[in-house]
Design a protein around this motif. Sequence first.
Motif, PDB file in Angstrom:
ATOM      1  N   THR A 287       0.853  -1.186   0.000  1.00 21.09           N
ATOM      2  CA  THR A 287       0.000   0.000   0.000  1.00 21.09           C
ATOM      3  C   THR A 287       0.889   1.235   0.000  1.00 21.09           C
ATOM      4  N   PRO A 288       0.443   2.329  -0.603  1.00 16.69           N
ATOM      5  CA  PRO A 288       1.311   3.499  -0.751  1.00 16.69           C
ATOM      6  C   PRO A 288       1.728   4.157   0.566  1.00 16.69           C
ATOM      7  N   VAL A 289       0.839   4.249   1.528  1.00 13.80           N
ATOM      8  CA  VAL A 289       1.145   4.992   2.750  1.00 13.80           C
ATOM      9  C   VAL A 289       1.576   4.071   3.885  1.00 13.80           C
ATOM     10  N   LEU A 290       0.779   3.038   4.166  1.00 11.61           N
ATOM     11  CA  LEU A 290       1.115   2.136   5.276  1.00 11.61           C
ATOM     12  C   LEU A 290       2.303   1.240   4.966  1.00 11.61           C
ATOM     13  N   GLY A 291       2.484   0.890   3.704  1.00 13.59           N
ATOM     14  CA  GLY A 291       3.589   0.031   3.320  1.00 13.59           C
ATOM     15  C   GLY A 291       3.387  -1.430   3.674  1.00 13.59           C
ATOM     16  N   VAL A 292       2.109  -1.844   3.828  1.00 13.51           N
ATOM     17  CA  VAL A 292       1.812  -3.246   4.107  1.00 13.51           C
ATOM     18  C   VAL A 292       1.295  -3.894   2.825  1.00 13.51           C
ATOM     19  N   SER A 293       1.256  -5.196   2.810  1.00 10.67           N
ATOM     20  CA  SER A 293       0.833  -5.927   1.624  1.00 10.67           C
ATOM     21  C   SER A 293      -0.645  -5.667   1.320  1.00 10.67           C
ATOM     22  N   GLN A 294      -0.943  -5.523   0.038  1.00 17.78           N
ATOM     23  CA  GLN A 294      -2.336  -5.352  -0.399  1.00 17.78           C
ATOM     24  C   GLN A 294      -3.171  -6.595  -0.078  1.00 17.78           C
ATOM     25  N   SER A 295      -2.512  -7.711   0.187  1.00 19.28           N
ATOM     26  CA  SER A 295      -3.227  -8.941   0.515  1.00 19.28           C
ATOM     27  C   SER A 295      -4.008  -8.830   1.817  1.00 19.28           C
ATOM     28  N   LEU A 296      -3.676  -7.866   2.665  1.00 17.84           N
ATOM     29  CA  LEU A 296      -4.434  -7.674   3.900  1.00 17.84           C
ATOM     30  C   LEU A 296      -5.888  -7.298   3.633  1.00 17.84           C
ATOM     31  N   TYR A 297      -6.157  -6.729   2.448  1.00 17.29           N
ATOM     32  CA  TYR A 297      -7.534  -6.416   2.079  1.00 17.29           C
ATOM     33  C   TYR A 297      -8.320  -7.686   1.749  1.00 17.29           C
ATOM     34  N   PHE A 298      -7.635  -8.743   1.364  1.00 17.26           N
ATOM     35  CA  PHE A 298      -8.304  -9.982   0.979  1.00 17.26           C
ATOM     36  C   PHE A 298      -8.398 -10.980   2.133  1.00 17.26           C
ATOM     37  N   LEU A 299      -7.607 -10.793   3.165  1.00 24.79           N
ATOM     38  CA  LEU A 299      -7.608 -11.721   4.295  1.00 24.79           C
ATOM     39  C   LEU A 299      -8.965 -11.832   4.997  1.00 24.79           C
ATOM     40  N   PRO A 300      -9.705 -10.737   5.250  1.00 27.08           N
ATOM     41  CA  PRO A 300     -11.012 -10.914   5.899  1.00 27.08           C
ATOM     42  C   PRO A 300     -12.007 -11.665   5.019  1.00 27.08           C
ATOM     43  N   VAL A 301     -11.891 -11.534   3.711  1.00 27.71           N
ATOM     44  CA  VAL A 301     -12.764 -12.283   2.808  1.00 27.71           C
ATOM     45  C   VAL A 301     -12.454 -13.769   2.928  1.00 27.71           C
ATOM     46  N   ILE A 302     -11.183 -14.104   2.968  1.00 29.04           N
ATOM     47  CA  ILE A 302     -10.774 -15.505   3.104  1.00 29.04           C
ATOM     48  C   ILE A 302     -11.266 -16.072   4.434  1.00 29.04           C
ATOM     49  N   ILE A 303     -11.113 -15.312   5.505  1.00 29.67           N
ATOM     50  CA  ILE A 303     -11.584 -15.764   6.818  1.00 29.67           C
ATOM     51  C   ILE A 303     -13.090 -15.982   6.792  1.00 29.67           C
TER      52      ILE A 303
END
Length: 177
Positions: A118-134
């Motif tokens: 992500t541009p500001v936080l610098g974390v993986s964009q995959s964190l947006y998909f993790l709650p969907v997977i859960i």
Amino acid sequence: MKTIRNYLLGGIEAVIAACLAVMLVTVFLNVVLRYAFNSGITLTEELSRLLFVWVVFLGAAAALFERAHLGVNTVILMMPRSARMACFVLANLLMLWASWLVLSGTWRQAEINLGTLTPVLGVSQSLYFLPVIIFMIISLGWFSFAVLRVLVGRVSDDELAGMSASEEADAEREMQP
């Protein structure tokens, strides 16, 4: 079963409350900083967006546990028990299939975005998909367990009609003269 459900629901609700609290504090702080000091915290927008995605999908899991989904059961209530069971199994099998499709697609998308930050936080964009997977894993378990309960004969008429306890009380009140 109810203790497991209550334990999971309590944990989900606690995480939702924490996400909402962090969103509230960060957005409020950013608004105050912008209006009072003409500055702001750049990560609040991105953090709030990420937390909102988590709140939505964890809220969907909580609604699944509480059977708080919308449904029209007029035709189902007129059917005999065997037809209700067949419709219940068919509906849950279709939901299992749909959940599997969403899970497999989300998993692939998470793999694709694993290295993208992500541009500001610098974390993986995959964190947006993790709650969907859960949520999809929870729903796969939920629908599988529902089909299993029908097959062993441990499902009530109210569950077959898709009614929760509060709806049952409302329906009984409406039926009384």
